[in-house]
Design a protein around this motif. Structure first.
Motif, short mmCIF file in Angstrom:
data_model
loop_
_atom_site.label_atom_id
_atom_site.label_comp_id
_atom_site.label_asym_id
_atom_site.label_seq_id
_atom_site.Cartn_x
_atom_site.Cartn_y
_atom_site.Cartn_z
N VAL A 96 7.19 13.56 8.36
CA VAL A 96 6.45 13.36 7.12
C VAL A 96 4.98 13.18 7.49
N THR A 97 4.14 14.06 6.96
CA THR A 97 2.70 13.96 7.18
C THR A 97 2.09 13.31 5.95
N VAL A 98 1.30 12.25 6.18
CA VAL A 98 0.69 11.52 5.07
C VAL A 98 -0.82 11.60 5.15
N ASP A 99 -1.45 11.38 4.03
CA ASP A 99 -2.91 11.29 3.96
C ASP A 99 -3.33 10.07 4.78
N PRO A 100 -4.34 10.19 5.62
CA PRO A 100 -4.75 9.04 6.42
C PRO A 100 -5.37 7.90 5.60
N ASN A 101 -5.77 8.19 4.36
CA ASN A 101 -6.35 7.15 3.51
C ASN A 101 -5.25 6.27 2.92
N ILE A 102 -5.43 4.97 3.06
CA ILE A 102 -4.45 4.01 2.55
C ILE A 102 -4.90 3.56 1.17
N VAL A 103 -3.97 3.63 0.20
CA VAL A 103 -4.24 3.19 -1.16
C VAL A 103 -3.56 1.85 -1.37
N ARG A 104 -4.32 0.83 -1.66
CA ARG A 104 -3.74 -0.50 -1.89
C ARG A 104 -3.14 -0.54 -3.29
N VAL A 105 -1.99 -1.20 -3.38
CA VAL A 105 -1.29 -1.30 -4.66
C VAL A 105 -1.06 -2.77 -5.00
N ALA A 106 -0.73 -3.02 -6.26
CA ALA A 106 -0.43 -4.39 -6.67
C ALA A 106 0.75 -4.89 -5.84
N PRO A 107 0.61 -6.03 -5.18
CA PRO A 107 1.72 -6.55 -4.36
C PRO A 107 2.99 -6.67 -5.20
N THR A 108 4.06 -6.05 -4.70
CA THR A 108 5.32 -5.99 -5.43
C THR A 108 6.46 -6.37 -4.49
N CYS A 113 0.83 -1.19 0.00
CA CYS A 113 0.00 0.00 0.00
C CYS A 113 0.87 1.24 0.00
N ARG A 114 0.20 2.37 -0.18
CA ARG A 114 0.88 3.66 -0.15
C ARG A 114 -0.04 4.69 0.47
#
Length: 115
Positions: A61-73, A41-42
């Protein structure tokens, strides 16, 4: 998720060294997560700032609280900054990509955090 001590925004990661390419990170960059040797994820990066001075200085580092799933790599775990060029970054996944997956597969994917 922890909140930033100055303003309540989400704070995800504190790192001793500042990234050399911070401007690029703020222009659509994401923090990719490696779990058991696989990027799953990212989270888009919202802010990068240095706090403190001298030996106590660190990069927040401040990140968006929403997690974006990505193709497992596959990717070995690492410390420090790594920069993925767009062609090397795993593509985002949509839930529709899994279709009617068997329940056992869904359970296993959720167990490792991949779904």
């Amino acid at each position: 998720m922890a909140t930033h001590p100055r303003g309540g925004r989400p704070l995800d990661h504190a790192n001793p060294p500042d990234p050399k390419r911070a401007a690029e990170l703020l222009d659509g960059g994401s923090l990719y997560r490696v779990f058991r040797g696989v990027i799953l994820c990212r989270q888009p990066i919202l802010a990068v700032e240095t706090v403190g001075e001298g030996v106590t200085a660190r990069c927040e580092v401040t990140v968006d609280p929403n997690i974006v799933r990505v193709a497992p790599t596959p990717r070995r775990a690492f410390q420090g900054w790594r920069y993925l060029q767009t062609p090397d970054a795993p593509p985002d996944l949509s839930l529709e990509a899994f279709g009617d997956a068997p329940p056992e597969l869904v359970r296993q994917l959720r167990e490792i955090g991949a779904w």
